[in-house]
Design an enzyme around this catalytic site. Sequence first.
Site, PDB file in Angstrom:
ATOM      1  N   GLU A  91      12.300  -7.015  14.993  1.00 17.30           N
ATOM      2  CA  GLU A  91      12.976  -8.508  15.684  1.00 17.30           C
ATOM      3  C   GLU A  91      11.557  -9.958  15.372  1.00 17.30           C
ATOM      4  OE1 GLU A  91      10.829  -6.862  19.589  1.00 17.30           O
ATOM      5  OE2 GLU A  91      10.322  -8.801  20.136  1.00 17.30           O
ATOM      6  N   CYS A 115      -4.255  -1.617  19.997  1.00 14.86           N
ATOM      7  CA  CYS A 115      -4.454  -2.658  20.913  1.00 14.86           C
ATOM      8  C   CYS A 115      -3.821  -2.694  22.604  1.00 14.86           C
ATOM      9  CB  CYS A 115      -4.319  -3.822  20.889  1.00 14.86           C
ATOM     10  SG  CYS A 115      -4.845  -4.832  19.566  1.00 14.86           S
ATOM     11  N   CYS A 118      -0.765  -3.663  24.094  1.00 15.92           N
ATOM     12  CA  CYS A 118       0.738  -4.546  23.103  1.00 15.92           C
ATOM     13  C   CYS A 118       1.793  -2.980  22.567  1.00 15.92           C
ATOM     14  CB  CYS A 118      -0.430  -4.487  21.688  1.00 15.92           C
ATOM     15  SG  CYS A 118       0.900  -5.706  20.464  1.00 15.92           S
ATOM     16  N   CYS A 332       6.713  -9.325  21.877  1.00 12.25           N
ATOM     17  CA  CYS A 332       5.744  -8.050  21.285  1.00 12.25           C
ATOM     18  C   CYS A 332       6.652  -7.108  21.208  1.00 12.25           C
ATOM     19  CB  CYS A 332       3.954  -8.092  22.327  1.00 12.25           C
ATOM     20  SG  CYS A 332       3.883  -9.583  22.564  1.00 12.25           S
TER      21      CYS A 332
HETATM   22  N1  SAH Z   1      -1.371  -8.181  14.541  1.00 12.61           N
HETATM   23  C1  SAH Z   1      -1.435  -9.039  14.282  1.00 12.61           C
HETATM   24  C2  SAH Z   1      -0.316 -10.256  14.829  1.00 12.61           C
HETATM   25  C3  SAH Z   1       0.711  -9.839  16.145  1.00 12.61           C
HETATM   26  S1  SAH Z   1       0.473 -10.103  17.759  1.00 12.61           S
HETATM   27  C4  SAH Z   1      -2.231  -9.761  16.215  1.00 12.61           C
HETATM   28  O1  SAH Z   1      -2.515  -9.089  16.535  1.00 12.61           O
HETATM   29  O2  SAH Z   1      -2.489 -10.912  15.700  1.00 12.61           O
HETATM   30  C5  SAH Z   1       0.633 -11.469  18.747  1.00 12.61           C
HETATM   31  C6  SAH Z   1       0.018 -11.883  19.387  1.00 12.61           C
HETATM   32  O3  SAH Z   1       0.480 -11.197  20.725  1.00 12.61           O
HETATM   33  C7  SAH Z   1      -1.575 -11.187  19.399  1.00 12.61           C
HETATM   34  O4  SAH Z   1      -2.478 -12.042  19.938  1.00 12.61           O
HETATM   35  C8  SAH Z   1      -1.257  -9.915  20.403  1.00 12.61           C
HETATM   36  O5  SAH Z   1      -3.153  -9.491  20.824  1.00 12.61           O
HETATM   37  C9  SAH Z   1      -0.553 -10.189  21.554  1.00 12.61           C
HETATM   38  N2  SAH Z   1      -0.436  -9.699  22.078  1.00 12.61           N
HETATM   39  C10 SAH Z   1      -0.235  -8.164  21.993  1.00 12.61           C
HETATM   40  N3  SAH Z   1       0.864  -7.510  23.266  1.00 12.61           N
HETATM   41  C11 SAH Z   1       0.747  -8.579  24.100  1.00 12.61           C
HETATM   42  C12 SAH Z   1       0.929  -8.560  25.663  1.00 12.61           C
HETATM   43  N4  SAH Z   1       1.367  -7.553  25.930  1.00 12.61           N
HETATM   44  N5  SAH Z   1       0.886 -10.059  25.831  1.00 12.61           N
HETATM   45  C13 SAH Z   1       0.711 -10.307  25.676  1.00 12.61           C
HETATM   46  N6  SAH Z   1      -0.456 -10.392  24.091  1.00 12.61           N
HETATM   47  C14 SAH Z   1       0.341 -10.131  23.925  1.00 12.61           C
END
Ligand code: SAH
Length: 343
Positions: A91, A115, A118, A332
């Site tokens: 996406e 994570c 996520c 995300c």
């Molecule tokens: N892998 C990279 C980029 C993709 S994630 C990274 O970790 O930075 C993009 C951003 O969205 C990251 O800061 C991640 O921690 C955040 N993110 C992921 N899931 C999320 C959620 N459920 N709510 C808010 N932010 C989220």
Amino acid sequence: MQMIDIKSLRYEALEQFLKELGEPSYRAKQVFSWLGSGVSSYDEMTNIPKSLREKLKETTLLSTVERAARYDSKDGTVKYIWELQDGQCVESVVMQYHHGRSICISTQVGCRMGCKFCASTLGGKIRNLTAGELLDQVLFAEKDLGERISNVVLMGIGEPFDNYEQVLSFLKNISHPSGRNLGLRHISVSTCGIVDKIAALAEENLPITLLISLHAPNDELRNELMPVNHKYPMETLLQACRAYISKTGRRISFEYTMIRGINDFDWCAKMLAQKLHGMFCHVNLIPVNHVEENGLHRSEPETVERFQKYLQQHHINTTVRRELGSDISASCGQLRRKFLKER
Ligand code: SAH
């Protein structure tokens, strides 16, 4: 014979490849310019001789992405599900700001970083995207919208530094004067903190913006939320960030998702302020988006505000992320999951 993925070649490699085919040197510039313009077939390259087009069809692969779905939000945000040539999908999200349109693109099909908050990582990583597929998300969104995009953020599905070589080729290609020519100052890359790649990128000295997903003020909490912290603990990460800043002269942005009762306590703000003290940086607080599978909840608005105030009082530039497009499914990796379930 292995087909060459032509859109993922850097300019110099394309030049070399065409030279080997016996082409004059100006041809690289012509072909590269087409590749940066969102064509989906060689026959659209009208100033390239037919014989060369045929030769390229036989020896190379011209990647494209197909629009599998488009969702329009009331606030102008547009989300795309792209189908790749092998049937996988990712996406992208296009957001409308006063200064122009900004696209958030995916860098991998899935993610293996694990994570806790996520959605992108729930199904694991399937494969890396190629530099061409990274570029295609921008070019085909522009084509679909009939508008130029002014900013690109590598913050969709996937971990950019777990796909470092392709990401670097993408950065070089999209900013190349003979290609799409998008200034590197308009590009941001977000990482969960893969330290050796932060150091490698510092050596490239590109004027992009580096975003670091921090999300916790100490190792104990960060280990819980982000398994990558076991390999690259916080002090190592922050040291790499300091080195990056001094090498490139660029400010780093830290992302900090606010999760109720987990990382939003006053002591967290205090500890974070201590750790970031004196650093040329910015903090972006992100109330966590709800992901069904993980049971985490966003912090109360008052808590976010108090956290922000504390950091600001300690001279750390801090903003709270505005939420866009929430009516068309949260961000995300959630849209891809929903799309796959429905299909
Ligand atoms: N892998 C990279 C980029 C993709 S994630 C990274 O970790 O930075 C993009 C951003 O969205 C990251 O800061 C991640 O921690 C955040 N993110 C992921 N899931 C999320 C959620 N459920 N709510 C808010 N932010 C989220």
